[in-house]
Design an enzyme around this catalytic site. Structure first.
Site, short mmCIF file in Angstrom:
data_model
loop_
_atom_site.label_atom_id
_atom_site.label_comp_id
_atom_site.label_asym_id
_atom_site.label_seq_id
_atom_site.Cartn_x
_atom_site.Cartn_y
_atom_site.Cartn_z
N CYS A 1 -15.30 4.00 -28.05
CA CYS A 1 -16.62 4.59 -28.32
C CYS A 1 -17.51 4.62 -27.08
O CYS A 1 -18.55 3.98 -27.01
CB CYS A 1 -17.30 3.89 -29.49
SG CYS A 1 -17.72 2.21 -29.16
N GLU A 2 -17.07 5.34 -26.09
CA GLU A 2 -17.89 5.61 -24.90
C GLU A 2 -17.59 7.05 -24.48
O GLU A 2 -16.42 7.46 -24.48
CB GLU A 2 -17.53 4.68 -23.74
CG GLU A 2 -17.82 3.22 -24.03
CD GLU A 2 -17.87 2.35 -22.77
OE1 GLU A 2 -18.12 2.87 -21.67
OE2 GLU A 2 -17.65 1.14 -22.92
N GLY B 1 0.79 -1.23 0.00
CA GLY B 1 0.00 0.00 0.00
C GLY B 1 0.82 1.28 0.00
O GLY B 1 0.26 2.38 -0.03
N PRO C 1 5.02 -4.50 -1.12
CA PRO C 1 4.79 -3.32 -1.96
C PRO C 1 4.63 -3.69 -3.43
O PRO C 1 5.32 -4.58 -3.94
CB PRO C 1 6.07 -2.50 -1.77
CG PRO C 1 7.11 -3.52 -1.44
CD PRO C 1 6.42 -4.63 -0.70
N GLY C 2 3.70 -3.04 -4.10
CA GLY C 2 3.55 -3.20 -5.54
C GLY C 2 3.85 -1.87 -6.20
O GLY C 2 4.93 -1.63 -6.75
N TYR D 1 -0.29 -0.84 -12.30
CA TYR D 1 -1.71 -1.02 -12.66
C TYR D 1 -2.03 -0.31 -13.98
O TYR D 1 -3.10 0.26 -14.15
CB TYR D 1 -2.62 -0.53 -11.51
CG TYR D 1 -2.24 -1.18 -10.19
CD1 TYR D 1 -2.47 -2.54 -9.98
CD2 TYR D 1 -1.60 -0.47 -9.18
CE1 TYR D 1 -2.09 -3.16 -8.80
CE2 TYR D 1 -1.21 -1.07 -8.00
CZ TYR D 1 -1.45 -2.42 -7.82
OH TYR D 1 -1.07 -3.03 -6.64
N1 LLP Z 1 -0.82 -7.18 -1.16
C1 LLP Z 1 -2.09 -7.47 -1.46
C2 LLP Z 1 -2.74 -8.60 -0.80
C3 LLP Z 1 -2.80 -6.70 -2.40
O1 LLP Z 1 -4.05 -7.01 -2.70
C4 LLP Z 1 -2.15 -5.61 -3.03
C5 LLP Z 1 -2.85 -4.80 -4.02
C6 LLP Z 1 -0.81 -5.35 -2.68
C7 LLP Z 1 -0.18 -6.15 -1.74
C8 LLP Z 1 0.00 -4.24 -3.30
O2 LLP Z 1 -0.55 -3.00 -3.07
P1 LLP Z 1 0.27 -1.69 -3.50
O3 LLP Z 1 1.53 -1.70 -2.73
O4 LLP Z 1 0.49 -1.78 -4.97
O5 LLP Z 1 -0.65 -0.57 -3.16
N2 LLP Z 1 -5.64 -1.22 -9.40
C9 LLP Z 1 -5.55 -0.31 -8.26
C10 LLP Z 1 -4.79 -0.91 -7.10
C11 LLP Z 1 -5.28 -2.28 -6.68
C12 LLP Z 1 -4.45 -2.90 -5.59
C13 LLP Z 1 -4.80 -4.33 -5.40
N3 LLP Z 1 -4.06 -4.99 -4.37
C14 LLP Z 1 -4.95 1.01 -8.72
O6 LLP Z 1 -4.69 1.16 -9.90
O7 LLP Z 1 -4.78 1.91 -7.92
#
Ligand code: LLP
Length: 420
Positions: A349-350, A228, A272-273, A378
């Site tokens: 087309c939206e 997050g 972290p993602g 993402y």
């Molecule tokens: N761990 C779990 C269990 C998760 O579900 C997620 C993200 C992460 C870690 C990594 O989260 P991060 O560090 O990236 O915030 N598509 C959305 C975000 C969806 C996140 C889903 N889960 C966007 O574009 O903001």
């Protein structure tokens, strides 16, 4: 004249947006290796506790080349599906380096991980039962709801009462009964409060919630506190960064205190993602039309919501820059001489196909190239072939400034590959 973000970061290395688009087509996702590695190292620097483990959350960007770089930087990985496991294996992650954080998966999907010796985290009593039936006597991880959430949008908050995720800690007696029934060994617990915080208080609160659950189980080998960690999407307005150093100190201290309390070294993980990949990615597109309708100025581009979904899905904001091939200028709202307020729209087309609403931008002309900043997380992974459009290529700018193709653009044949 102030430099734009891409100029000041030397984002495109030895090349430029016009050359890249000419070579690889428009739209195009471009990643900068140096920025990716820098963000990886910042996360690793959170703690020097010997059993601190950073798991990259692959859902943010699953490009194979990026995964290899992230693995080289010393990360393990989490996976959300057999598909993610498959790519992680290809990138060289070993089974013990992968955690399958499952949610509502079928027995076949669980079996996929069990057969590979990959640990599964389940997040409901019924999925725990399902796992017990499949792998009696096996090891398991459970995702608990930390009862605290955070995120940039309600759709991505995953802790608290309004989410499908995690086991309610009040159900621990039932959890223990199922573990006992199938002689399962609970070796870890995990959680995730949600995606994108720029201030760490909820994360720290969530960590305490995880420890409260951990105290009710003996013999845990690890606790995974989730991801997050946010990035500033409004850099042109000088939005502050997450103070990762300060938060890191607090996180590190919690590791040390809990290990001391337990009298042994457990593994502590984070996931972290976005933090790793968002800022190393820029989406380039072409300005294909400019028009004024009923007092509104439209900037028509090839960046439909099939290419980047975040704006229409969450109302997400991405900084924009313009590159003018004729002059080689990088223009943004802070350095351009003339500005116009635009609806920046795509070619789907939206009417909802809007990348940026009421956005003050350098006055544009057809042939300009639009750069969407912070698009590495993402972005491509949520792209689709809606309207039978082709997903773009992906290119890496290496640390020495060269451009290399790391995923080819879809072809028309790709669109019909599955038809029988
Ligand atoms: N761990 C779990 C269990 C998760 O579900 C997620 C993200 C992460 C870690 C990594 O989260 P991060 O560090 O990236 O915030 N598509 C959305 C975000 C969806 C996140 C889903 N889960 C966007 O574009 O903001």
């Amino acid at each position: 004249m102030s430099k734009s973000y891409t100029e000041s970061t030397y984002f495109f290395g030895q090349t430029n947006p016009a050359e890249l688009i000419q070579k690889y087509g428009s739209p195009l996702y471009v990643y900068n290796e140096a920025i990716l590695r820098k963000r990886c190292r910042e996360i690793k620097a959170i703690s020097n506790y010997p059993k601190f483990q950073a798991n990259y959350s692959v859902k943010a960007n699953g490009n194979l080349t990026l995964l290899r770089i992230i693995r080289e930087e010393g990360f393990c990985a989490d996976a959300m599906s057999p598909g993610e496991i498959y790519v992680e294996e290809m990138a060289g992650f070993e089974p013990q380096e992968i955690l399958f954080i499952s949610n509502n998966v079928s027995p076949e999907e669980m079996r996929f991980a069990i057969d590979r010796n990959i640990l599964i985290s389940v997040d409901s009593l019924s999925q725990l039962e399902q796992y017990g039936k499949l792998n009696c006597g096996g090891k398991i991880c459970i995702r608990f709801n930390p009862m605290v959430g955070a995120g940039h949008n309600a759709k991505v908050i995953t802790g608290g009462k309004n989410t499908k995720f995690g086991v309610d800690p009040a159900a621990i007696p039932e959890v223990k009964a199922i573990l006992e029934k199938y002689q399962l060994k609970l070796i870890g617990i995990n959680q995730h409060i949600g995606s994108l915080f720029l201030e760490g208080s909820e994360y720290l609160q969530g960590m305490q919630a995880a420890l409260a659950v951990a105290r009710q189980f003996t013999d845990l080998e690890f606790i995974d506190f989730g991801g997050g960690f946010g990035i500033p999407y409004q850099k042109q307005d000088k939005q502050s960064r997450l103070d990762l150093k300060a938060l890191g100190h607090q996180i590190h201290q919690i590791f040390i205190d809990y290990a001391t309390e337990c009298g042994r070294e457990l593994t502590f993980k984070i996931e972290p993602g976005r933090y790793l990949v968002a800022e190393c990615g820029i989406l380039l597109g072409s300005v294909t039309a400019v028009k004024s309708n009923f007092g509104m100025h439209y900037l028509g581009t090839d960046l439909g919501f099939n290419i980047l979904q975040r704006p229409i899905l969450y109302g997400s904001y991405h900084d924009l820059e313009l590159y003018r091939p004729q002059t080689g200028e990088f223009l943004d709202k802070n350095n351009a001489k003339e500005l116009t307020t635009y609806q920046v729209v795509g070619n789907i087309c939206e009417s909802g196909d809007i990348l940026a609403e009421n956005r003050l931008l350098p006055t544009a002309q057809t042939g300009d190239i639009l750069a969407v900043l912070d698009a590495g997380a993402y972005g491509y992974c949520m792209a689709s072939n809606y309207n039978n459009r082709l997903r773009p290529a992906e290119v890496l700018i290496t640390t020495d400034g060269r451009d290399i193709l790391i995923r080819r653009r879809d072809s028309l044949q790709d669109l019909v590959r599955g038809f029988l």
